[in-house]
Scaffold this motif. Structure first.
Motif, PDB file in Angstrom:
ATOM      1  N   SER A   1       0.806  -1.229   0.000  1.00  0.00           N
ATOM      2  CA  SER A   1       0.000   0.000   0.000  1.00  0.00           C
ATOM      3  C   SER A   1       0.836   1.274   0.000  1.00  0.00           C
ATOM      4  O   SER A   1       0.284   2.369   0.000  1.00  0.00           O
ATOM      5  CB  SER A   1      -0.954  -0.002   1.192  1.00  0.00           C
ATOM      6  N   LEU A   2       2.149   1.157  -0.025  1.00  0.00           N
ATOM      7  CA  LEU A   2       2.972   2.366  -0.089  1.00  0.00           C
ATOM      8  C   LEU A   2       2.686   3.112  -1.394  1.00  0.00           C
ATOM      9  O   LEU A   2       2.594   2.481  -2.451  1.00  0.00           O
ATOM     10  CB  LEU A   2       4.473   2.015  -0.043  1.00  0.00           C
ATOM     11  N   PRO A   3       2.594   4.435  -1.347  1.00  0.00           N
ATOM     12  CA  PRO A   3       2.297   5.186  -2.569  1.00  0.00           C
ATOM     13  C   PRO A   3       3.520   5.403  -3.465  1.00  0.00           C
ATOM     14  O   PRO A   3       3.400   5.935  -4.555  1.00  0.00           O
ATOM     15  CB  PRO A   3       1.749   6.520  -2.046  1.00  0.00           C
ATOM     16  N   TYR A   4       4.687   5.015  -2.987  1.00  0.00           N
ATOM     17  CA  TYR A   4       5.922   5.163  -3.776  1.00  0.00           C
ATOM     18  C   TYR A   4       6.567   3.793  -3.977  1.00  0.00           C
ATOM     19  O   TYR A   4       6.132   2.785  -3.396  1.00  0.00           O
ATOM     20  CB  TYR A   4       6.909   6.110  -3.070  1.00  0.00           C
ATOM     21  N   ILE A   5       7.608   3.738  -4.813  1.00  0.00           N
ATOM     22  CA  ILE A   5       8.339   2.481  -5.037  1.00  0.00           C
ATOM     23  C   ILE A   5       9.727   2.624  -4.430  1.00  0.00           C
ATOM     24  O   ILE A   5      10.439   3.593  -4.719  1.00  0.00           O
ATOM     25  CB  ILE A   5       8.418   2.146  -6.543  1.00  0.00           C
ATOM     26  N   GLY A   6      10.074   1.662  -3.578  1.00  0.00           N
ATOM     27  CA  GLY A   6      11.359   1.733  -2.904  1.00  0.00           C
ATOM     28  C   GLY A   6      12.133   0.434  -3.010  1.00  0.00           C
ATOM     29  O   GLY A   6      11.590  -0.612  -3.365  1.00  0.00           O
ATOM     30  N   VAL A   7      13.423   0.553  -2.700  1.00  0.00           N
ATOM     31  CA  VAL A   7      14.276  -0.639  -2.671  1.00  0.00           C
ATOM     32  C   VAL A   7      14.336  -1.127  -1.236  1.00  0.00           C
ATOM     33  O   VAL A   7      14.571  -0.349  -0.311  1.00  0.00           O
ATOM     34  CB  VAL A   7      15.702  -0.301  -3.160  1.00  0.00           C
ATOM     35  N   LEU A   8      14.118  -2.420  -1.093  1.00  0.00           N
ATOM     36  CA  LEU A   8      14.104  -3.022   0.232  1.00  0.00           C
ATOM     37  C   LEU A   8      15.526  -3.174   0.758  1.00  0.00           C
ATOM     38  O   LEU A   8      16.429  -3.560   0.020  1.00  0.00           O
ATOM     39  CB  LEU A   8      13.437  -4.392   0.119  1.00  0.00           C
ATOM     40  N   ASP A   9      15.709  -2.881   2.024  1.00  0.00           N
ATOM     41  CA  ASP A   9      16.999  -3.094   2.678  1.00  0.00           C
ATOM     42  C   ASP A   9      17.279  -4.595   2.703  1.00  0.00           C
ATOM     43  O   ASP A   9      16.495  -5.350   3.268  1.00  0.00           O
ATOM     44  CB  ASP A   9      16.923  -2.539   4.102  1.00  0.00           C
ATOM     45  N   GLU A  10      18.376  -4.994   2.056  1.00  0.00           N
ATOM     46  CA  GLU A  10      18.625  -6.434   1.899  1.00  0.00           C
ATOM     47  C   GLU A  10      18.740  -7.191   3.219  1.00  0.00           C
ATOM     48  O   GLU A  10      18.472  -8.393   3.265  1.00  0.00           O
ATOM     49  CB  GLU A  10      19.875  -6.686   1.060  1.00  0.00           C
ATOM     50  N   SER A  11      19.111  -6.507   4.276  1.00  0.00           N
ATOM     51  CA  SER A  11      19.281  -7.214   5.558  1.00  0.00           C
ATOM     52  C   SER A  11      17.962  -7.831   6.022  1.00  0.00           C
ATOM     53  O   SER A  11      17.974  -8.842   6.712  1.00  0.00           O
ATOM     54  CB  SER A  11      19.849  -6.282   6.619  1.00  0.00           C
ATOM     55  N   ILE A  12      16.812  -7.257   5.630  1.00  0.00           N
ATOM     56  CA  ILE A  12      15.558  -7.873   6.068  1.00  0.00           C
ATOM     57  C   ILE A  12      15.192  -9.098   5.208  1.00  0.00           C
ATOM     58  O   ILE A  12      14.428  -9.949   5.624  1.00  0.00           O
ATOM     59  CB  ILE A  12      14.362  -6.878   6.175  1.00  0.00           C
ATOM     60  N   LEU A  13      15.799  -9.204   4.030  1.00  0.00           N
ATOM     61  CA  LEU A  13      15.524 -10.359   3.168  1.00  0.00           C
ATOM     62  C   LEU A  13      16.030 -11.660   3.786  1.00  0.00           C
ATOM     63  O   LEU A  13      15.555 -12.732   3.461  1.00  0.00           O
ATOM     64  CB  LEU A  13      16.182 -10.184   1.794  1.00  0.00           C
ATOM     65  N   HIS A  14      17.009 -11.556   4.667  1.00  0.00           N
ATOM     66  CA  HIS A  14      17.622 -12.771   5.210  1.00  0.00           C
ATOM     67  C   HIS A  14      17.168 -13.068   6.626  1.00  0.00           C
ATOM     68  O   HIS A  14      17.689 -13.940   7.282  1.00  0.00           O
ATOM     69  CB  HIS A  14      19.151 -12.646   5.131  1.00  0.00           C
TER      70      HIS A  14
END
Ligand code: XMP
Ligand code: MG
Length: 177
Positions: A163-176
Motif C-alpha cells: 500500500s505504499l504510494p511510492y516504489i522503494g528498494v528493500l533493505d537487503e538485511s531484512i531479506l535474510h
C-alpha cells in the motif's frame, strides 16, 4: 519506513509516468475493443490509476496466477483465478506491476492468443531486463530498473509494503531474516 533503503520513484513521478502511458495507449487503441487484464495482486494500484488515464471506452478484468515451483523454461503457470469476460475479437492489454523473467506473461500471451483475442499486448510499470529468461515483447514500459528487489505501489515482500504510494528498494538485511 526504515526497511526501505532508497526511494526509486515518488508518488508524483509515478503519476506522471502513468499519465504518459495512458495518453499513448489512448492513441494506439482508438477504435479498438480494449480490455485491460490486470495480474493480481501487484498490478492493482497501477491498473486503477492507468485505466483512469485512458480516454477510451474499455473493459477490465483480473487474473490471479502462480508460477509452478521448479518451473521450466517454458514458464508453466497455474491459473488461480481466470477472467470472467469474453475476449474473442477484443484487444487485450495485460497490466503488470513488474516483469522479471518474463515467463508469466509469455505463458499468458500464448494462452490468450489461443483464445482468439484480436490482439494481445503487455504494459508493465517496471521491467528488469537483465533478469529475462525468455524473449518477450513488452509494448509499454514505465521504467527499466536494475536487478534490485523493489516494493510499494502494489509490490510486496511477504505481503508487506503493497500500500505504499511510492516504489522503494528493500533493505537487503531484512531479506535474510
Ligand atoms: P516473471 O514471470 O516475469 O514474474 O518472472 C514477474 C513477477 O515476479 C514478481 N517480482 C517482484 N515482486 N518486487 C516484487 O515485489 C520485485 O522486485 C519483483 N521482481 C519480480 C512479481 O510478482 C511479478 O509479478
Ligand atoms: Mg505481479
Amino acid at each position: 519506513m526504515t526497511e526501505i533503503k532508497e526511494i526509486l520513484f515518488t508518488r508524483e513521478e509515478i503519476q506522471k509516468k502513468v499519465q504518459e502511458l495512458g495518453k499513448i495507449i489512448s492513441n494506439d487503441y482508438k477504435g479498438k475493443k480494449l480490455i485491460l487484464v490486470g495480474i493480481l495482486k501487484g498490478a492493482v494500484p497501477f491498473m486503477a490509476d492507468l485505466m483512469r488515464e485512458i480516454d477510451l471506452d474499455l473493459e477490465y478484468d483480473f487474473m490471479d496466477v502462480s508460477s509452478y515451483s521448479g518451473t521450466t523454461s517454458v514458464g508453466e503457470v497455474r491459473i488461480l483465478k481466470d477472467i470472467s469476460t469474453h475476449i474473442e475479437g477484443k484487444d487485450v492489454l495485460f497490466v503488470e506491476d513488474i516483469i522479471d523473467t518474463g515467463l508469466t506473461l509469455s505463458y499468458l500471451t500464448d494462452l490468450f492468443k489461443s483464445r482468439a483475442a484480436n490482439s494481445v499486448a503487455i504494459t508493465t510499470l517496471l521491467s528488469k531486463p537483465k533478469r529475462r529468461k525468455i524473449d518477450i515483447y513488452v509494448k509499454y514500459i514505465g521504467y527499466e530498473i536494475e536487478d534490485k528487489f523493489v516494493v510499494g505501489y502494489g509490490m510486496d515482500y511477504n505481503e508487506k509494503f503493497r500500500s505504499l504510494p511510492y516504489i522503494g528498494v528493500l533493505d537487503e538485511s531484512i531479506l535474510h531474516k
